[in-house]
Write an enzyme that holds these catalytic residues in place. Structure first.
Site, mmCIF file in Angstrom:
data_model
loop_
_atom_site.group_PDB
_atom_site.id
_atom_site.type_symbol
_atom_site.label_atom_id
_atom_site.label_comp_id
_atom_site.label_asym_id
_atom_site.label_seq_id
_atom_site.Cartn_x
_atom_site.Cartn_y
_atom_site.Cartn_z
ATOM 1 N N HIS A 10 0.808 -1.235 0.000
ATOM 2 C CA HIS A 10 0.000 0.000 0.000
ATOM 3 C C HIS A 10 0.838 1.281 0.000
ATOM 4 O O HIS A 10 0.281 2.358 -0.269
ATOM 5 C CB HIS A 10 -0.907 0.070 1.229
ATOM 6 C CG HIS A 10 -1.905 -1.042 1.320
ATOM 7 N ND1 HIS A 10 -2.807 -1.317 0.320
ATOM 8 C CD2 HIS A 10 -2.144 -1.956 2.310
ATOM 9 C CE1 HIS A 10 -3.554 -2.356 0.686
ATOM 10 N NE2 HIS A 10 -3.177 -2.758 1.886
ATOM 11 N N ASP A 40 -2.713 -11.184 -1.221
ATOM 12 C CA ASP A 40 -3.148 -10.560 0.036
ATOM 13 C C ASP A 40 -4.662 -10.307 -0.062
ATOM 14 O O ASP A 40 -5.189 -10.074 -1.149
ATOM 15 C CB ASP A 40 -2.386 -9.231 0.174
ATOM 16 C CG ASP A 40 -2.556 -8.544 1.508
ATOM 17 O OD1 ASP A 40 -1.580 -8.536 2.276
ATOM 18 O OD2 ASP A 40 -3.649 -7.982 1.771
ATOM 19 N N HIS A 95 -6.142 -7.707 0.609
ATOM 20 C CA HIS A 95 -6.399 -6.324 0.195
ATOM 21 C C HIS A 95 -5.859 -6.038 -1.207
ATOM 22 O O HIS A 95 -4.919 -6.701 -1.667
ATOM 23 C CB HIS A 95 -5.755 -5.351 1.202
ATOM 24 C CG HIS A 95 -6.311 -5.492 2.590
ATOM 25 N ND1 HIS A 95 -5.707 -6.294 3.542
ATOM 26 C CD2 HIS A 95 -7.421 -4.957 3.161
ATOM 27 C CE1 HIS A 95 -6.426 -6.237 4.669
ATOM 28 N NE2 HIS A 95 -7.471 -5.433 4.457
ATOM 29 N N ASP A 117 -3.482 -12.661 5.150
ATOM 30 C CA ASP A 117 -4.789 -12.257 5.686
ATOM 31 C C ASP A 117 -5.931 -12.787 4.815
ATOM 32 O O ASP A 117 -7.103 -12.654 5.175
ATOM 33 C CB ASP A 117 -4.886 -10.726 5.855
ATOM 34 C CG ASP A 117 -4.339 -9.951 4.676
ATOM 35 O OD1 ASP A 117 -3.967 -10.565 3.657
ATOM 36 O OD2 ASP A 117 -4.279 -8.703 4.763
HETATM 37 O O1 V1P Z 1 -9.881 0.798 7.154
HETATM 38 C C1 V1P Z 1 -8.836 1.441 7.268
HETATM 39 C C2 V1P Z 1 -8.754 2.950 7.227
HETATM 40 C C3 V1P Z 1 -8.676 3.625 8.522
HETATM 41 N N1 V1P Z 1 -9.977 4.323 8.239
HETATM 42 C C4 V1P Z 1 -9.908 5.730 8.183
HETATM 43 C C5 V1P Z 1 -10.040 3.631 6.971
HETATM 44 N N2 V1P Z 1 -7.662 0.844 7.422
HETATM 45 C C6 V1P Z 1 -7.488 -0.592 7.446
HETATM 46 C C7 V1P Z 1 -6.103 -0.882 6.895
HETATM 47 C C8 V1P Z 1 -5.854 -2.302 6.529
HETATM 48 C C9 V1P Z 1 -4.431 -2.476 6.039
HETATM 49 C C10 V1P Z 1 -4.122 -3.817 5.440
HETATM 50 C C11 V1P Z 1 -2.664 -3.931 5.072
HETATM 51 C C12 V1P Z 1 -2.294 -5.110 4.217
HETATM 52 O O2 V1P Z 1 -2.947 -5.106 2.979
HETATM 53 C C13 V1P Z 1 -0.786 -5.133 3.862
HETATM 54 C C14 V1P Z 1 0.182 -5.110 4.956
HETATM 55 O O3 V1P Z 1 -2.652 -6.310 4.836
HETATM 56 C C15 V1P Z 1 -7.610 -1.057 8.860
HETATM 57 C C16 V1P Z 1 -8.423 -2.055 9.370
HETATM 58 C C17 V1P Z 1 -9.373 -2.891 8.646
HETATM 59 N N3 V1P Z 1 -10.104 -3.728 9.358
HETATM 60 O O4 V1P Z 1 -9.470 -2.837 7.455
HETATM 61 N N4 V1P Z 1 -6.913 -0.557 9.881
HETATM 62 C C18 V1P Z 1 -7.277 -1.251 10.989
HETATM 63 N N5 V1P Z 1 -8.188 -2.171 10.678
HETATM 64 C C19 V1P Z 1 -6.718 -1.022 12.312
HETATM 65 C C20 V1P Z 1 -7.213 -1.722 13.399
HETATM 66 C C21 V1P Z 1 -6.663 -1.493 14.666
HETATM 67 C C22 V1P Z 1 -5.620 -0.577 14.819
HETATM 68 C C23 V1P Z 1 -5.128 0.098 13.728
HETATM 69 C C24 V1P Z 1 -5.681 -0.107 12.472
HETATM 70 ZN ZN ZN Z 2 -3.888 -7.228 3.529
HETATM 71 CA CA CA Z 3 -4.477 -8.723 -3.157
#
Ligand code: V1P
Ligand code: ZN
Ligand code: CA
Length: 370
Positions: free
Chosen positions: A135, A170, A172, A259
């Site tokens: 990302h 992945d 995502h 994931d």
């Molecule tokens: O959904 C969001 C953003 C934060 N909001 C403003 C929208 N972020 C997700 C990011 C997911 C990243 C995935 C990375 C990868 O593709 C590659 C390393 O796996 C997010 C989520 C979710 N459930 O999608 N952030 C978090 N959860 C989060 C939870 C706890 C603490 C910090 C972040």
């Molecule tokens: Zn991911």
């Molecule tokens: Ca993917």
């Protein structure tokens, strides 16, 4: 057993950081994988590489110089609580932390080391489980990713290979990597991902398939919750086969975010780790020089199980389901096995919707010319 020359890049420093005390991204999972790989006695079958961190110049090939200067500057003062002053890090997903620059440089350095081994023909397959930060953007961190090691490795591969295929399983969308190569036909990006209802990062619709000379070279495979091994592997094999036929790449980069495996803390797919690994096995059957990277994965024991199984897949080994003794898994029955079974859950992908995705993606691939 494989006849491939396999290298395993491991930068212990990359897995010693914590993004925050409660952050779902736990770099320690790479150490857990390392210990299982070691205890399954796989190390004698690979060349173990201790990579150098990326230099500032290498980081600035894929990031705005100002962003890298800023990462370096915030690195030692992360604890001062200056979060709001720093627009390049997104507080919850990409908190600043002490050592963020060194952490990023270690990961990028390891993926570049993989590319260099491939470029010199010293390895056929090179692994960096700490990599796969798909990302990160040129001027900003995103989705737990601070520096884009994948783009850095692909740029390196492009010095010696006419066309590079990037495949991302992945959960995502691989938006950062897609963006770097959106307007070129020398890199085909292919991402399978959960899509819809603003699922992070929100991009990755089939119709967004590249621009200019890169039109039709960014391939997106949007999926819904609950997808199972049969559906996923059917799509993966058919799409990759078509993409290989049309694009004829000279090198391959695999992003193996775990994931997408069942039971993930942030995910809701129903793939087993055997299913996940069989995608890698299929990709390796094209016998291209290949870099294998990590990525997401938030149920850390399952991540270690999956990447251990995939290291064995690369080596052509079958592993005993009984995990070897190690310092991370306890003595409970559920902690003792390698393979992760599917669960009973609703599946929003119908066989009809899967065939429709395949048809639409095939239409795009049929338009590509080399
Ligand atoms: O959904 C969001 C953003 C934060 N909001 C403003 C929208 N972020 C997700 C990011 C997911 C990243 C995935 C990375 C990868 O593709 C590659 C390393 O796996 C997010 C989520 C979710 N459930 O999608 N952030 C978090 N959860 C989060 C939870 C706890 C603490 C910090 C972040
Ligand atoms: Zn991911
Ligand atoms: Ca993917």
């Amino acid at each position: 057993m494989t006849t491939k020359k396999v290298a395993y890049c491991f930068a212990p420093d990359a897995s010693s950081y914590q993004l925050s005390e409660t952050h779902p991204m736990v770099p320690e999972r790479v150490n857990m994988t390392h210990e299982l790989v070691q205890n399954y006695r796989m190390f004698p079958r690979m060349t173990i590489i201790k990579p150098h961190p990326a230099t500032e110049e290498q980081l600035k090939r894929v990031h705005l110089p100002g962003y890298i200067d800023y990462l370096k500057k915030v690195s030692p003062i992360a604890t001062l609580g200056l979060g709001d002053l720093y627009p390049c890090l997104q507080a919850d997903d990409c908190p600043m932390f002490t050592g963020v620059y060194d952490y990023s440089a270690s990961i990028v350095g390891a993926s570049i080391a993989c590319a260099n081994r491939i470029n010199h023909g010293r390895s056929n397959v090179c692994i960096n489980w700490a990599g796969g930060m798909h990302h990160a953007k040129r001027r900003v961190a995103s989705g737990f990713c601070y520096a884009n090691d994948i783009a850095a490795a692909i740029l390196e591969l492009l010095m010696c290979h006419r066309r590079v295929m990037y495949v991302d399983i992945d959960l995502h969308h691989g938006d950062g990597v897609e963006e770097y190569f959106y307007n070129t036909n020398r890199v085909m990006t292919l991402s399978f991902h959960r899509f819809g209802n603003n699922f992070f990062p929100g991009t990755g619709a089939i119709k967004n398939s590249g621009v200019g000379p890169g039109k039709d070279y960014a391939i997106n495979v949007p999926l819904q919750k609950g997808i199972d091994d049969d559906q996923y592997i059917y799509l993966f094999k058919n799409i990759l086969n078509k993409a290989m036929e049309r694009f004829q790449p000279e090198a391959l980069v695999m992003q193996m975010g775990a994931d997408s495996v069942v039971g993930d803390l942030l995910g809701d797919f129903n793939l087993t780790n055997k299913g996940h690994a069989s995608c890698l096995e299929n990709a390796l059957s094209y016998n291209l020089p290949t870099i294998v990277l990590g990525g997401g994965g938030y149920s850390v024991k399952n991540v270690a199980r999956t990447w251990t199984l995939e290291t064995a897949t690369i080596l052509g080994l079958e592993l005993d389901n009984q995990l070897p003794t190690n310092s991370y898994f306890g003595h409970l029955p559920e902690d003792s096995t390698l393979y992760i079974p599917p669960v009973k859950m609703s599946n929003s992908n119908t066989n009809k919707s899967i065939r429709k995705v395949l048809r639409k993606v095939t239409e795009i691939l049929d338009r590509t010319e080399i």
